[in-house]
Design a protein around this motif. Structure first.
Motif, PDB file in Angstrom:
ATOM      1  N   GLU A 173       0.661  -1.260   0.083  1.00 27.71           N
ATOM      2  CA  GLU A 173       0.132   0.016  -0.019  1.00 27.71           C
ATOM      3  C   GLU A 173       0.944   1.261   0.056  1.00 27.71           C
ATOM      4  O   GLU A 173       0.237   2.286  -0.116  1.00 27.71           O
ATOM      5  CB  GLU A 173      -1.021   0.261   1.112  1.00 27.71           C
ATOM      6  CG  GLU A 173      -2.257  -1.039   1.063  1.00 27.71           C
ATOM      7  CD  GLU A 173      -3.104  -0.803   2.193  1.00 27.71           C
ATOM      8  OE1 GLU A 173      -4.483  -1.360   1.856  1.00 27.71           O
ATOM      9  OE2 GLU A 173      -2.785  -0.204   3.140  1.00 27.71           O
ATOM     10  N   GLY A 174       2.107   1.032   0.285  1.00 30.77           N
ATOM     11  CA  GLY A 174       2.879   2.181   0.127  1.00 30.77           C
ATOM     12  C   GLY A 174       3.544   2.743   1.391  1.00 30.77           C
ATOM     13  O   GLY A 174       2.880   2.519   2.348  1.00 30.77           O
ATOM     14  N   ASN A 227      -6.643  -5.801  13.473  1.00 23.99           N
ATOM     15  CA  ASN A 227      -5.583  -4.872  13.379  1.00 23.99           C
ATOM     16  C   ASN A 227      -5.722  -3.541  12.874  1.00 23.99           C
ATOM     17  O   ASN A 227      -5.066  -2.719  13.043  1.00 23.99           O
ATOM     18  CB  ASN A 227      -4.359  -5.425  12.618  1.00 23.99           C
ATOM     19  CG  ASN A 227      -3.069  -4.552  12.965  1.00 23.99           C
ATOM     20  OD1 ASN A 227      -2.476  -4.774  14.408  1.00 23.99           O
ATOM     21  ND2 ASN A 227      -2.403  -4.093  11.998  1.00 23.99           N
ATOM     22  N   GLN A 228      -7.007  -3.318  12.165  1.00 21.07           N
ATOM     23  CA  GLN A 228      -7.327  -2.181  11.605  1.00 21.07           C
ATOM     24  C   GLN A 228      -7.293  -1.045  12.562  1.00 21.07           C
ATOM     25  O   GLN A 228      -7.266   0.113  12.324  1.00 21.07           O
ATOM     26  CB  GLN A 228      -8.818  -2.280  10.877  1.00 21.07           C
ATOM     27  CG  GLN A 228      -8.752  -3.221   9.965  1.00 21.07           C
ATOM     28  CD  GLN A 228      -8.178  -2.296   8.666  1.00 21.07           C
ATOM     29  OE1 GLN A 228      -6.755  -2.607   8.413  1.00 21.07           O
ATOM     30  NE2 GLN A 228      -8.967  -1.464   7.769  1.00 21.07           N
ATOM     31  N   GLU A 232      -4.311   0.802  10.063  1.00 22.29           N
ATOM     32  CA  GLU A 232      -5.341   0.449   9.141  1.00 22.29           C
ATOM     33  C   GLU A 232      -4.858   0.072   7.629  1.00 22.29           C
ATOM     34  O   GLU A 232      -3.606   0.764   7.255  1.00 22.29           O
ATOM     35  CB  GLU A 232      -6.340   1.686   8.828  1.00 22.29           C
ATOM     36  CG  GLU A 232      -7.213   1.293   7.792  1.00 22.29           C
ATOM     37  CD  GLU A 232      -8.555   2.557   7.789  1.00 22.29           C
ATOM     38  OE1 GLU A 232      -9.076   2.535   6.982  1.00 22.29           O
ATOM     39  OE2 GLU A 232      -8.211   3.531   8.357  1.00 22.29           O
ATOM     40  N   LYS A 233      -5.214  -0.794   7.070  1.00 18.92           N
ATOM     41  CA  LYS A 233      -5.101  -1.165   5.578  1.00 18.92           C
ATOM     42  C   LYS A 233      -6.173  -0.644   4.729  1.00 18.92           C
ATOM     43  O   LYS A 233      -7.023  -1.063   4.958  1.00 18.92           O
ATOM     44  CB  LYS A 233      -4.780  -2.686   5.545  1.00 18.92           C
ATOM     45  CG  LYS A 233      -3.703  -3.185   6.239  1.00 18.92           C
ATOM     46  CD  LYS A 233      -2.425  -2.857   5.818  1.00 18.92           C
ATOM     47  CE  LYS A 233      -1.153  -3.388   6.542  1.00 18.92           C
ATOM     48  NZ  LYS A 233      -1.115  -3.098   7.901  1.00 18.92           N
ATOM     49  N   ARG A 234      -6.072   0.231   3.841  1.00 19.04           N
ATOM     50  CA  ARG A 234      -7.148   0.748   3.112  1.00 19.04           C
ATOM     51  C   ARG A 234      -7.867  -0.290   2.193  1.00 19.04           C
ATOM     52  O   ARG A 234      -9.099  -0.088   2.042  1.00 19.04           O
ATOM     53  CB  ARG A 234      -6.481   2.044   2.141  1.00 19.04           C
ATOM     54  CG  ARG A 234      -5.828   3.165   3.071  1.00 19.04           C
ATOM     55  CD  ARG A 234      -5.393   4.187   2.134  1.00 19.04           C
ATOM     56  NE  ARG A 234      -4.546   3.735   1.157  1.00 19.04           N
ATOM     57  CZ  ARG A 234      -3.046   3.537   1.340  1.00 19.04           C
ATOM     58  NH1 ARG A 234      -2.681   4.007   2.285  1.00 19.04           N
ATOM     59  NH2 ARG A 234      -2.279   3.227   0.253  1.00 19.04           N
ATOM     60  N   THR A 258       3.132  -2.454   5.438  1.00 22.90           N
ATOM     61  CA  THR A 258       2.502  -1.786   4.421  1.00 22.90           C
ATOM     62  C   THR A 258       1.798  -2.944   3.523  1.00 22.90           C
ATOM     63  O   THR A 258       1.183  -2.669   2.363  1.00 22.90           O
ATOM     64  CB  THR A 258       3.109  -1.020   3.589  1.00 22.90           C
ATOM     65  OG1 THR A 258       4.338  -1.655   3.137  1.00 22.90           O
ATOM     66  CG2 THR A 258       3.986   0.261   4.553  1.00 22.90           C
ATOM     67  N   PHE A 259       2.207  -4.152   3.906  1.00 22.36           N
ATOM     68  CA  PHE A 259       1.585  -5.272   2.743  1.00 22.36           C
ATOM     69  C   PHE A 259       0.243  -6.081   3.031  1.00 22.36           C
ATOM     70  O   PHE A 259       0.032  -5.987   4.306  1.00 22.36           O
ATOM     71  CB  PHE A 259       2.815  -6.342   2.716  1.00 22.36           C
ATOM     72  CG  PHE A 259       3.794  -5.945   1.682  1.00 22.36           C
ATOM     73  CD1 PHE A 259       3.557  -6.570   0.258  1.00 22.36           C
ATOM     74  CD2 PHE A 259       5.061  -5.217   1.910  1.00 22.36           C
ATOM     75  CE1 PHE A 259       4.352  -6.430  -0.622  1.00 22.36           C
ATOM     76  CE2 PHE A 259       5.865  -5.268   0.762  1.00 22.36           C
ATOM     77  CZ  PHE A 259       5.768  -5.646  -0.458  1.00 22.36           C
ATOM     78  N   ILE A 260      -0.504  -6.283   2.320  1.00 19.70           N
ATOM     79  CA  ILE A 260      -1.600  -7.212   2.557  1.00 19.70           C
ATOM     80  C   ILE A 260      -1.613  -8.174   1.395  1.00 19.70           C
ATOM     81  O   ILE A 260      -1.490  -7.761   0.309  1.00 19.70           O
ATOM     82  CB  ILE A 260      -2.854  -6.017   2.616  1.00 19.70           C
ATOM     83  CG1 ILE A 260      -4.287  -6.939   2.644  1.00 19.70           C
ATOM     84  CG2 ILE A 260      -2.991  -5.417   1.267  1.00 19.70           C
ATOM     85  CD1 ILE A 260      -5.333  -6.233   3.073  1.00 19.70           C
TER      86      ILE A 260
END
Length: 312
Positions: A173-174, A227-228, A232-234, A258-260
């Motif tokens: 996600e950067g 974990n959000q 948060e993972k968008r 940053t990985f999902i």
């Protein structure tokens, strides 16, 4: 060790070490009983490797120069074992930094193994953990297989066994996450959550022992959702939709990164088709897609990496 013996040893011996990384964690939370933060490792086929070249130049250097955590560990190890504070430490890695894939932990463990290899001494794992704790919170990558690990305390919680052969189709996600800053931030976790994390840990232990890939996926997915409120993972909701659409095992995340990713079982009869469809779906939406494989035999993998190195 006599000086003349050391001279001969230094000239002839180059130490090599390697360590696998992880795709974040299968589970990360807080244990209800101990109150300690813990994680469950997810070994993948990416790694750091280190080469240590001893000498008597009275200079200890690391390449690349920014790997200062590794030079700090090297200094402490050499001092502890009464060895010359000199030599060249070379580190390479295909684990991106600041992404939650245990790049720093892998660097440090590879460094310790390279110095141990160079001087041929025994490094008790508890001593290594002591030194690592003084530097930063650390993943449990010094152990073979999957472990439940107190990463802030740098202590083993439980050994779970080997991960089944899985593929993780992922996006980044950067940005970057500073692990030390992340671990210093106190996020609110109530006792109900702690109880659930403890239950998830126990479920995951059984699932890994039974090689139950569906149960592993459920625990990883639940941990990602919980974990959000910490990081948060968008794209999490979209990944949940894709997982349901293609009947994947679930999702897994780098909890402090940053990985999902989506988890696929490599022995699924429809594996190749799912891999193609999921990859195409993610590429269309997000662009670059990363594909990782889990490591069922981390010890063998690490040995093969060292053998593949120049002079290994």
């Amino acid at each position: 060790m006599m000086l003349n013996q050391l001279n001969k040893f230094v000239i002839n011996q180059v130490g090599k070490g390697a360590c696998f990384g992880t795709f974040g964690e299968l589970l990360q939370g807080v244990d209800a009983k101990s109150g300690f933060d813990f994680l469950v490792t997810l070994p993948i086929d990416k790694y750091s490797w280190a080469e240590f070249i001893p000498d008597l130049s009275n200079q200890l250097e690391v390449i690349p120069e920014y790997k200062q955590k590794s030079i700090l560990l090297a200094t402490r190890l050499l001092k502890y074992f009464n060895l010359p504070l000199s030599g060249k430490l070379i580190i390479q890695s295909n684990l991106p930094m600041g992404k939650g894939l245990a790049s720093s932990s892998a660097d440090l463990v590879a460094t310790a193994r390279a110095i141990q290899s160079a001087y041929d001494f025994e490094l008790p794992i508890k001593l290594l953990q002591k030194f690592l704790k003084e530097i930063e919170p650390t993943d449990g990558v010094m152990y073979s297989g999957i472990v439940s690990f107190y990463h802030r305390e740098v202590q083993i919680k439980e050994m779970f066994g080997s991960i089944p052969p899985l593929t993780i189709v992922a996006i980044d996600e950067g940005g970057e996450v500073n692990t030390i800053n992340y671990n210093n931030e106190k996020k609110p976790i109530n006792f109900k959550d702690k109880l659930e994390y403890t239950q998830l840990n126990n479920k995951l232990k059984i699932a890994i022992q039974e090689q139950d890939v569906r149960a592993i996926g459920k625990v990883a997915t639940r941990s990602a959702i919980m974990n959000q409120k910490r990081l948060e993972k968008r794209s999490l909701n979209h990944f949940l939709q894709i997982s349901e659409q293609f009947n994947t095992l679930g999702i897994t995340v780098a909890h402090s990164g940053t990985f999902i990713g989506l988890m696929l079982w490599q022995q699924d009869k429809d594996y190749n088709n799912k891999l193609r469809q999921v990859t195409e779906k993610l590429e269309k939406k997000y662009g670059e897609v990363h594909v990782f494989s889990t490591l069922s035999n981390t010890k063998s993998y690490t040995e093969e990496i060292i053998k593949s190195l120049p002079g290994g």
